[in-house]
Design an enzyme around this catalytic site. Structure first.
Site, PDB file in Angstrom:
ATOM      1  N   ARG A  15     119.107 -50.889  55.873  1.00 36.17           N
ATOM      2  CA  ARG A  15     118.568 -52.355  55.520  1.00 36.17           C
ATOM      3  C   ARG A  15     118.821 -52.788  53.997  1.00 36.17           C
ATOM      4  O   ARG A  15     118.851 -54.026  53.700  1.00 36.17           O
ATOM      5  CB  ARG A  15     117.393 -52.461  55.738  1.00 36.17           C
ATOM      6  CG  ARG A  15     116.771 -52.630  57.255  1.00 36.17           C
ATOM      7  CD  ARG A  15     115.369 -52.940  57.524  1.00 36.17           C
ATOM      8  NE  ARG A  15     114.820 -52.662  58.841  1.00 36.17           N
ATOM      9  CZ  ARG A  15     114.814 -53.561  60.018  1.00 36.17           C
ATOM     10  NH1 ARG A  15     115.660 -54.631  59.845  1.00 36.17           N
ATOM     11  NH2 ARG A  15     114.533 -53.242  61.170  1.00 36.17           N
TER      12      ARG A  15
ATOM     13  N   LYS B  78     127.203 -64.322  65.697  1.00 36.11           N
ATOM     14  CA  LYS B  78     128.107 -63.603  66.558  1.00 36.11           C
ATOM     15  C   LYS B  78     128.404 -64.524  67.842  1.00 36.11           C
ATOM     16  O   LYS B  78     127.800 -64.036  68.996  1.00 36.11           O
ATOM     17  CB  LYS B  78     127.823 -62.338  66.828  1.00 36.11           C
ATOM     18  CG  LYS B  78     127.730 -61.337  65.851  1.00 36.11           C
ATOM     19  CD  LYS B  78     127.638 -59.914  66.022  1.00 36.11           C
ATOM     20  CE  LYS B  78     126.368 -59.262  66.460  1.00 36.11           C
ATOM     21  NZ  LYS B  78     126.519 -57.869  66.654  1.00 36.11           N
TER      22      LYS B  78
ATOM     23  N   ASP C  62     122.849 -63.123  67.936  1.00 33.62           N
ATOM     24  CA  ASP C  62     123.568 -62.440  68.900  1.00 33.62           C
ATOM     25  C   ASP C  62     123.850 -62.894  70.250  1.00 33.62           C
ATOM     26  O   ASP C  62     124.398 -64.029  70.502  1.00 33.62           O
ATOM     27  CB  ASP C  62     122.898 -60.907  68.904  1.00 33.62           C
ATOM     28  CG  ASP C  62     123.629 -59.861  69.358  1.00 33.62           C
ATOM     29  OD1 ASP C  62     125.042 -59.957  69.407  1.00 33.62           O
ATOM     30  OD2 ASP C  62     123.467 -59.138  70.199  1.00 33.62           O
TER      31      ASP C  62
ATOM     32  N   VAL D  96     126.789 -54.770  62.967  1.00 34.12           N
ATOM     33  CA  VAL D  96     126.932 -54.577  61.386  1.00 34.12           C
ATOM     34  C   VAL D  96     125.568 -54.571  60.858  1.00 34.12           C
ATOM     35  O   VAL D  96     124.438 -54.535  61.325  1.00 34.12           O
ATOM     36  CB  VAL D  96     127.328 -56.268  60.937  1.00 34.12           C
ATOM     37  CG1 VAL D  96     128.773 -56.633  61.186  1.00 34.12           C
ATOM     38  CG2 VAL D  96     126.162 -57.189  61.453  1.00 34.12           C
TER      39      VAL D  96
ATOM     40  N   GLU E 243     117.112 -66.923  59.405  1.00 34.30           N
ATOM     41  CA  GLU E 243     117.328 -65.840  60.612  1.00 34.30           C
ATOM     42  C   GLU E 243     118.380 -64.893  59.751  1.00 34.30           C
ATOM     43  O   GLU E 243     119.160 -65.157  59.457  1.00 34.30           O
ATOM     44  CB  GLU E 243     117.688 -66.259  61.878  1.00 34.30           C
ATOM     45  CG  GLU E 243     117.994 -65.281  62.932  1.00 34.30           C
ATOM     46  CD  GLU E 243     116.720 -64.389  63.243  1.00 34.30           C
ATOM     47  OE1 GLU E 243     116.377 -63.875  62.281  1.00 34.30           O
ATOM     48  OE2 GLU E 243     116.703 -63.997  64.474  1.00 34.30           O
ATOM     49  N   ASP E 244     118.545 -63.644  60.275  1.00 26.66           N
ATOM     50  CA  ASP E 244     119.559 -62.718  59.902  1.00 26.66           C
ATOM     51  C   ASP E 244     120.831 -63.043  60.838  1.00 26.66           C
ATOM     52  O   ASP E 244     121.866 -62.967  60.079  1.00 26.66           O
ATOM     53  CB  ASP E 244     118.931 -61.376  59.905  1.00 26.66           C
ATOM     54  CG  ASP E 244     118.428 -60.649  61.018  1.00 26.66           C
ATOM     55  OD1 ASP E 244     118.259 -61.652  62.079  1.00 26.66           O
ATOM     56  OD2 ASP E 244     118.121 -59.781  61.264  1.00 26.66           O
TER      57      ASP E 244
ATOM     58  N   ASP F   5     119.498 -53.661  60.244  1.00 24.41           N
ATOM     59  CA  ASP F   5     119.450 -52.153  60.535  1.00 24.41           C
ATOM     60  C   ASP F   5     120.321 -51.665  61.464  1.00 24.41           C
ATOM     61  O   ASP F   5     120.708 -52.260  62.571  1.00 24.41           O
ATOM     62  CB  ASP F   5     117.935 -51.809  60.698  1.00 24.41           C
ATOM     63  CG  ASP F   5     117.514 -52.132  62.013  1.00 24.41           C
ATOM     64  OD1 ASP F   5     117.771 -53.214  62.500  1.00 24.41           O
ATOM     65  OD2 ASP F   5     116.775 -51.310  62.815  1.00 24.41           O
TER      66      ASP F   5
END
Ligand code: IMP
Ligand code: MG
Length: 186
Positions: A173, A139, A111, A161, A107-108, A167
């Protein structure tokens, strides 16, 4: 607004580099080694949820030295106001039968934790051999549901970010690093 003006604004939105290319490279390399060591000889399926994790997935899979398969999915979570309905709609699914694999979710960023919480529940119901979540960024201050990844390469404060797949309105990106985004009026 002229093209020059908008390009200037575009660049000014990048406040500062939060995680450099070098830092990302080192951490991704180390993570690739850990995956290669812990799953050697076993069927691995790396799964990313599009689009944010596509750059991380591309780099991470090239640091894995043992055979592995790759899958992508698109997921949309439905909310009743701010409360998750627990319904996650898969708009594009992986084609593999995951009961035959050790699944590693790539995963990126985590949140609020809602998306991954839903996706993990759904994938677990398909009985994978095991399931692990690796996120590039975490985060934790923003969490609304209790969810912890097995590994976060970088833990960051509550900043918005961009870059390295992440993005803002579909832009940025392609930045090779993670930058703090300037949300103020400029
Ligand atoms: P959540 O954990 O369900 O809140 O959703 C995480 C998703 O929100 C990520 O996969 C990103 O697509 C997006 N997101 C969260 N924080 C950021 C950020 O700082 N920059 C860009 N996208 C973000
Ligand atoms: Mg995402």
């Amino acid at each position: 607004m002229s093209m020059i003006d908008s390009m200037e604004k575009f660049e000014k939105r990048i406040k500062r580099v939060l995680v450099s290319e070098e830092q990302i490279r080192e951490a991704v390399k180390q993570t690739g080694k850990e995956i290669s060591d812990s799953y050697d000889g076993q069927p691995i399926l790396l799964v990313s949820i599009l689009k944010g994790a596509f750059v991380f997935m591309a780099d991470l899979c090239r640091e894995i030295t043992v055979p592995c398969e790759i899958g992508f999915m698109c997921a949309k979570s439905y909310y009743n106001g701010t409360v998750s309905t627990g319904i996650v709609k898969i708009t594009m699914d992986i084609e593999q039968d995951i009961s035959k694999y050790h699944v590693v979710i790539v995963e990126d960023i985590i949140d609020t934790g809602r998306t991954l919480n839903d996706v993990v529940k759904m994938l677990k119901s398909r009985n994978p051999l095991s399931l692990r979540v690796i996120t590039l960024l975490d985060k934790p201050e923003r969490r609304l549901v209790e969810f912890n990844p097995d590994k976060a390469l970088f833990t960051i404060p509550d900043y918005f970010v961009v870059g390295y797949g992440l993005d803002c309105g579909e832009y940025y990106r392609n930045l090779p690093y993670i930058a703090e985004y300037n949300e103020e009026e400029i």
